[in-house]
Scaffold this active site. Structure first.
Site, mmCIF file in Angstrom:
data_model
loop_
_atom_site.group_PDB
_atom_site.id
_atom_site.type_symbol
_atom_site.label_atom_id
_atom_site.label_comp_id
_atom_site.label_asym_id
_atom_site.label_seq_id
_atom_site.Cartn_x
_atom_site.Cartn_y
_atom_site.Cartn_z
ATOM 1 N N GLN A 73 50.897 -19.106 13.022
ATOM 2 C CA GLN A 73 51.719 -20.198 13.624
ATOM 3 C C GLN A 73 53.153 -19.964 13.993
ATOM 4 O O GLN A 73 54.202 -20.531 13.962
ATOM 5 C CB GLN A 73 52.119 -21.222 12.125
ATOM 6 C CG GLN A 73 50.897 -21.923 11.707
ATOM 7 C CD GLN A 73 51.215 -22.911 10.568
ATOM 8 O OE1 GLN A 73 51.957 -23.888 10.847
ATOM 9 N NE2 GLN A 73 50.980 -22.642 9.265
ATOM 10 N N ARG A 112 48.101 -30.296 12.253
ATOM 11 C CA ARG A 112 48.944 -31.469 11.923
ATOM 12 C C ARG A 112 48.397 -32.665 11.261
ATOM 13 O O ARG A 112 48.745 -33.367 10.401
ATOM 14 C CB ARG A 112 50.019 -31.992 12.757
ATOM 15 C CG ARG A 112 51.140 -30.916 13.347
ATOM 16 C CD ARG A 112 51.823 -30.143 12.418
ATOM 17 N NE ARG A 112 50.962 -28.837 12.160
ATOM 18 C CZ ARG A 112 51.348 -28.033 11.043
ATOM 19 N NH1 ARG A 112 51.948 -28.657 10.124
ATOM 20 N NH2 ARG A 112 50.579 -27.090 10.870
ATOM 21 N N LYS A 132 52.486 -23.617 0.615
ATOM 22 C CA LYS A 132 53.367 -22.620 0.705
ATOM 23 C C LYS A 132 54.775 -23.040 0.009
ATOM 24 O O LYS A 132 55.374 -22.175 -0.720
ATOM 25 C CB LYS A 132 53.722 -21.813 2.153
ATOM 26 C CG LYS A 132 54.558 -22.781 3.197
ATOM 27 C CD LYS A 132 54.615 -21.984 4.069
ATOM 28 C CE LYS A 132 55.459 -22.650 5.256
ATOM 29 N NZ LYS A 132 56.732 -23.337 4.851
ATOM 30 N N THR A 133 55.190 -24.060 0.185
ATOM 31 C CA THR A 133 56.544 -24.589 -0.293
ATOM 32 C C THR A 133 56.424 -24.957 -1.755
ATOM 33 O O THR A 133 57.479 -24.574 -2.262
ATOM 34 C CB THR A 133 56.847 -25.963 0.293
ATOM 35 O OG1 THR A 133 56.916 -25.960 1.782
ATOM 36 C CG2 THR A 133 58.517 -26.452 -0.331
ATOM 37 N N ASP A 177 60.959 -17.764 3.559
ATOM 38 C CA ASP A 177 60.157 -18.640 4.049
ATOM 39 C C ASP A 177 60.006 -18.505 5.582
ATOM 40 O O ASP A 177 60.906 -17.832 6.477
ATOM 41 C CB ASP A 177 60.737 -20.047 3.853
ATOM 42 C CG ASP A 177 59.598 -21.053 4.052
ATOM 43 O OD1 ASP A 177 58.393 -20.888 4.291
ATOM 44 O OD2 ASP A 177 59.783 -22.238 4.297
ATOM 45 N N GLU A 178 58.982 -18.762 6.200
ATOM 46 C CA GLU A 178 58.625 -18.797 7.926
ATOM 47 C C GLU A 178 59.083 -17.380 8.316
ATOM 48 O O GLU A 178 59.586 -16.893 9.274
ATOM 49 C CB GLU A 178 59.378 -19.889 8.368
ATOM 50 C CG GLU A 178 58.926 -21.092 8.104
ATOM 51 C CD GLU A 178 57.605 -21.859 8.289
ATOM 52 O OE1 GLU A 178 56.930 -21.104 8.799
ATOM 53 O OE2 GLU A 178 57.361 -22.922 8.252
#
Length: 659
Positions: free
Chosen positions: A244, A592, A29-30, A213-214
């Protein structure tokens, strides 16, 4: 855009209206946000000064700026905004300070400052938990963008009415200090934008394309702020993952992703489902687990990586045994597989679980970094220096004055300060101005008046110097002229302690090296968000951190410890119906891991002097059995593994004695 998969490319190129990018864990996504910024600017659709990208942490914003700098060269990136929500709010208030009834150089109060005001307004005699509870209620009202009057109207209990009354007095005190708190950085811009359509239109002209973002971590006020900035046209890209969303305790509302479709009927949704991080087994475990939660937008992550290692499930006798197994396995993998220390992470539900793990790592001399330890900016001498800098930047900052005048002590005690505050309030003056008033000083004892006069002279001398010195140079001079260094030397029993604390002040000065320009104004802008800056990056060390802190990170080997009912999921979540968020927390922990994942649970734990029996987390039974290797399931394989690790462990102990 070479190297982007089809959904990523679609997300980058779509600019015809509001877009929601549902980005699964490890789906890049980044990079999508970075490429979209480059596309918006490079294609000529928008100048950089009209593009803003908002995220939640300073670290994420910094990483995004670094990536964009590699894609958008030279002056084409001039004026681009990449910031946190609070940084954007600060920028807004610095520009619109008069509308917000603030003067230039206003201060931002941190939690300690807030607690000081709350304790002063409520009076002495209460327990710290009571003060913190009332501060929390005031903060909650602000996060719902309520004014004191609206908070009183919305109150449903005597305690909430008391908190609303405190909120009104608290806000009056902030105004008198020419200060805001962190909640105000969202609440005040939102209030102004919703009340003044012309102002909102002006800011939409300033920010013509918005990237968020987020987005699943936004609270109600932040979501409303986004709507005000995007307006009806909805020129924005929101990136998020409802799987998330793990911050409900601080007001995050994953339902905001669903609200986008209601508020923007022409919303386009793009799903990023290819995972570039995890092995096949780890990803199947994550997908199977999170499928138990209800979804408005169902995702099925997939990966081109092979199946990889089985997910290990360890049944341990107690948390000491668990810590020994974790440390031993890390040591073995470092030696046998040449995995760097920095590629290991130990994740837990609460920070209290770290102590026994630290002991086990220290025994094997494994270097580690504990996220969430005492932060640099929480150290006493650093907070003292910051209070001085705040006074220089804003003479109306009473909270900073109260700390600075006693750092170091100058014969000015609590009784003197209470009397000075009373006189200052009657004269409608900030404390720093009252301390300069000769008539007021005459009403104090000669020693106290002399101490205040000395403090005032130092402040004026430093304020004059600030006009020609850089912020870094000013910070170094302040440490000397304020008497802070002399006081530290007097307090320290040995030279090593003195040098360690002096180095903290030197490091603070180095933080300001990048600040351009001179004068208190430039320094005030940097100070405003300094208390929430990220700590320095750890080196090649095993990472110990909470599951919440691990979000956004990735490691070759991950150990999730304490997988017991009552801990993960937490007992409060079991009792209060919060299993969905706890499941998302476990999902974050699982995703992770890139290559190796370990889930461990203990049979008992000693708490408050008593042994308590524990059951494995119900989430373990929700994972696909074929991808797990549980203790006892394959005795032959375990025997081989135990011998390998036993030899490595004994070698480590022998090396320890040899050294």
């Amino acid at each position: 855009m070479s190297g982007l998969n089809s959904p990523q490319k679609l997300a980058v190129e779509y600019t015809d209206g509001p877009l929601l990018v549902l980005a699964g864990a490890g789906s890049g996504k980044t990079r999508v946000i970075t490429e979209k910024i480059a596309h918006l600017i490079g294609s000529g659709r928008h100048e950089a000064k009209h593009v803003a990208a908002i995220t939640f942490t300073n670290k994420a914003a910094r990483e995004m700026r670094e990536r964009v700098a590699k894609r958008v060269k030279g002056d084409k990136a001039e004026g681009l905004t990449i910031s946190t929500f609070h940084s954007l709010g600060l920028k807004f208030l610095q520009i619109e300070h008069e509308r917000a009834k603030l003067r230039r150089g206003f201060s931002i109060f941190d939690t300690d400052d807030q607690m000081g005001i709350v304790k002063d307004l409520l009076g002495p005699g209460l327990k710290n938990d009571a003060y913190e509870s009332m501060r929390g209620l005031v903060s909650r009202a602000k996060n719902e963008a309520l004014s004191p009057e609206q908070a009183l109207e919305a109150a449903r209990s005597a305690r909430e009415r008391e908190a609303a009354a405190l909120y009104a007095k608290y806000q009056q005190r902030l105004q008198a200090f020419n200060a805001v708190d962190f909640d105000d950085l969202i609440r005040l811009p939102l209030t102004l934008l919703e009340a003044e359509p012309d102002l909102a239109a002006g800011w939409r002209e300033r920010i013509r394309y918005l990237l968020v973002d987020e987005c699943q971590d936004t609270n109600g006020a932040q979501y409303r702020l986004l709507k005000q900035l995007a307006g009806a046209r909805g020129n924005m890209t929101c990136v998020g993952d409802d799987d998330q969303s793990i911050y409900a305790w601080r007001g995050a509302n994953p339902e905001n992703l669903d609200l986008l479709a209601v508020d923007y009927p022409n919303l386009k949704v793009v799903k990023l489902e290819q995972n570039y991080r995890c092995s096949g087994r780890i990803l199947r475990c994550a997908n199977t687990l999170i499928a138990k939660n209800p979804h408005a937008h169902l995702k099925q992550l997939w990966s081109q990586h092979g199946d990889g290692e089985n997910v290990r499930v360890w049944a341990c006798r107690n948390n000491e045994h668990e810590a020994e197994r974790v440390a031993g396995e890390i040591h073995y993998l470092k030696q046998a597989k040449d995995i760097p220390w920095g590629e290991f992470a130990i994740l837990f539900r609460g920070n209290h679980q770290s102590r026994v793990l630290e002991k086990a790592l220290q025994l094997l001399r494994i270097p580690y970094h504990l996220t969430g330890g005492t932060a640099f900016l929480d150290r006493g001498e650093v907070k003292d220096a910051l209070s001085w800098l705040r006074v220089l930047a804003n003479p109306d900052d009473d909270a900073a004055f109260l700390r600075a005048i006693t750092s170091p002590k100058r014969e000015v005690g609590g009784t003197t300060l209470a009397k000075l505050a009373e006189m200052a309030q009657q004269a409608h003056l900030p404390l720093s101005k009252a301390a300069e008033n000769i008539a007021m000083l005459k009403q104090l004892t000669p020693r106290a008046a002399a101490g205040l006069d000395e403090f005032t002279r130092i402040v004026h001398r430093l304020r004059d110097a600030a006009e020609t010195l850089t912020p870094a140079e000013l910070t170094k001079q302040l440490a000397e002229q304020s008497g802070l260094l002399a006081a530290i030397r007097a307090q320290c029993k040995d030279e090593a302690s003195y040098l360690r604390r002096k180095e903290n002040l030197d490091e603070l000065a180095s933080w300001f090296e990048a600040v351009k320009g001179n004068g208190p104004g430039e320094l005030a802008a940097q100070l405003a968000l300094l208390s929430h800056a990220d700590r320095g990056e750890p080196g090649n060390e095993v990472r110990l951190m909470s599951l919440h802190a691990a979000k956004g990170l990735e490691f070759r080997a991950v150990f999730v410890v304490g997988c017991e009912d009552g801990n993960l999921p937490h007992e409060h979540a079991i009792d209060e119906g919060g299993l969905e968020e706890e499941r998302r927390l476990m999902y974050v922990g699982i995703t992770r891991a890139k290559e190796r994942l370990y889930l461990s649970h203990s049979a008992e734990i000693k708490r408050w002097g008593e042994h308590q029996h524990l059951l494995p987390s119900r989430f373990i039974d929700e994972l696909p059995a074929g991808d797990l290797q549980r203790d006892g399931a394959d005795p032959e394989l375990e025997s081989v593994q135990k011998k390998e690790r036993g030899r490595a462990h004994m070698d480590a102990i022998a090396a320890l004695f040899d050294s």
